[in-house]
Scaffold this motif. Structure first.
Motif, PDB file in Angstrom:
ATOM      1  N   THR A   1     125.152 -75.189   5.286  1.00 30.07           N
ATOM      2  CA  THR A   1     124.363 -73.985   5.521  1.00 30.07           C
ATOM      3  C   THR A   1     124.995 -73.070   6.565  1.00 30.07           C
ATOM      4  N   HIS A   2     126.108 -73.486   7.150  1.00 27.08           N
ATOM      5  CA  HIS A   2     126.781 -72.615   8.121  1.00 27.08           C
ATOM      6  C   HIS A   2     127.592 -71.555   7.387  1.00 27.08           C
ATOM      7  N   GLU A   3     128.675 -71.956   6.767  1.00 27.45           N
ATOM      8  CA  GLU A   3     129.507 -70.986   6.049  1.00 27.45           C
ATOM      9  C   GLU A   3     129.935 -71.515   4.689  1.00 27.45           C
TER      10      GLU A   3
ATOM     11  N   VAL B   1     128.822 -85.042   7.613  1.00 25.08           N
ATOM     12  CA  VAL B   1     129.605 -84.164   8.488  1.00 25.08           C
ATOM     13  C   VAL B   1     130.307 -83.107   7.644  1.00 25.08           C
ATOM     14  N   CYS B   2     130.162 -81.853   8.050  1.00 25.23           N
ATOM     15  CA  CYS B   2     130.925 -80.780   7.410  1.00 25.23           C
ATOM     16  C   CYS B   2     132.309 -80.742   8.058  1.00 25.23           C
ATOM     17  N   PRO B   3     133.364 -80.861   7.263  1.00 24.07           N
ATOM     18  CA  PRO B   3     134.705 -80.916   7.840  1.00 24.07           C
ATOM     19  C   PRO B   3     135.213 -79.575   8.360  1.00 24.07           C
ATOM     20  N   CYS B   4     134.535 -78.491   8.030  1.00 23.60           N
ATOM     21  CA  CYS B   4     135.051 -77.180   8.448  1.00 23.60           C
ATOM     22  C   CYS B   4     134.847 -76.914   9.930  1.00 23.60           C
ATOM     23  N   HIS B   5     133.620 -77.030  10.401  1.00 24.80           N
ATOM     24  CA  HIS B   5     133.347 -76.743  11.812  1.00 24.80           C
ATOM     25  C   HIS B   5     132.537 -77.827  12.481  1.00 24.80           C
ATOM     26  N   GLY B   6     132.344 -78.943  11.787  1.00 27.31           N
ATOM     27  CA  GLY B   6     131.750 -80.105  12.427  1.00 27.31           C
ATOM     28  C   GLY B   6     130.240 -80.196  12.444  1.00 27.31           C
TER      29      GLY B   6
HETATM   30  S1  FES Z   1     130.847 -74.360   7.122  1.00 34.88           S
HETATM   31 FE1  FES Z   1     130.012 -76.271   7.715  1.00 34.88          FE
HETATM   32  S2  FES Z   1     130.122 -76.263   9.859  1.00 34.88           S
HETATM   33 FE2  FES Z   1     130.898 -74.343   9.294  1.00 34.88          FE
END
Ligand code: FES
Length: 157
Positions: free
Chosen positions: A103-105, A118-123
Motif C-alpha cells: 500500500t506504500h508504492e 515484508v515489502c522488499p522495496c522500502h521495508g
Molecule cells: S512500496 Fe512497499 S514499502 Fe514502499
C-alpha cells in the motif's frame, strides 16, 4: 529490482483481466502504473515460499498439504493465473489471505521475516492480518475471504 517489477506486472495482468478479481480495490490502483520504487532497506528478510494456486472466476484454490502452509504459522505467496495473494496459516483451520501489493508504492510483497510479511522495496512490514507494523506504508493490506475444507483453501475476493 527487475524480478519484483515483473512479479507486479504479472499480478496486474492477471488481476486486471479477471472481472471478479477486478473488485480487489487497492490492487486495482496498482494496475494503473505508479512509480517503481527502488532500493531495499537492507533489512534481514527472506523470500516467501511460493505455492501454486488454481485461479477460477473470483477465487483461488490451494491444496495445502506438502506446502509451506501445511503447518500453523506458515506463510506463503500463493501464485495463480488470476493473481498473487499473501497467505498466512493462523490456526489448524484458519488462514488469512491478503493483497500482495504494498500500500506504500505498489511493490509486490515477496518477502517475510518471522511471522511478518515484508515489502522488499522500502521495508514496510505487515502482520498476518495485513496491519502495518513498520512503515513507510500507512494503510493495511486488503484482506480476502478464506474457507478451508478437505485440505483445500479457497480464497475469494
Ligand atoms: S512500496 Fe512497499 S514499502 Fe514502499
Amino acid at each position: 529490482m527487475k524480478v519484483e517489477g515483473q512479479t507486479r506486472r504479472q499480478f496486474c495482468k492477471g488481476t486486471c483481466s479477471a472481472a471478479a478479481i477486478a473488485a480487489l480495490g487497492s490492487a486495482i490502483a496498482a494496475c494503473g502504473g505508479g512509480s517503481s520504487p527502488t532500493g531495499a532497506t537492507g533489512g534481514s528478510f527472506s523470500s516467501l515460499p511460493q505455492v501454486s494456486g488454481t485461479g477460477t472466476s473470483g477465487s483461488i484454490t490451494v491444496t495445502v498439504t506438502g506446502t509451506a502452509l501445511a503447518s500453523v504459522g506458515g506463510l506463503a505467496l500463493v501464485r495463480a493465473s488470476v493473481g498473487d495473494v499473501l497467505v498466512a496459516r493462523t490456526g489448524e483451520a484458519a488462514f488469512t489471505a491478503l493483497s500482495s501489493i504494498c500500500t506504500h508504492e505498489t511493490c509486490a510483497i515477496t518477502a517475510y521475516s518471522g511471522a511478518t510479511f515484508v515489502c522488499p522495496c522500502h521495508g514496510s512490514q505487515f502482520d498476518a492480518s495485513g496491519k502495518v507494523l513498520v512503515g513507510p506504508a500507512r494503510t493495511s493490506l486488503r484482506q480476502y475471504t478464506t474457507a478451508f475444507a478437505n485440505d483445500v483453501l479457497t480464497i475469494t475476493a
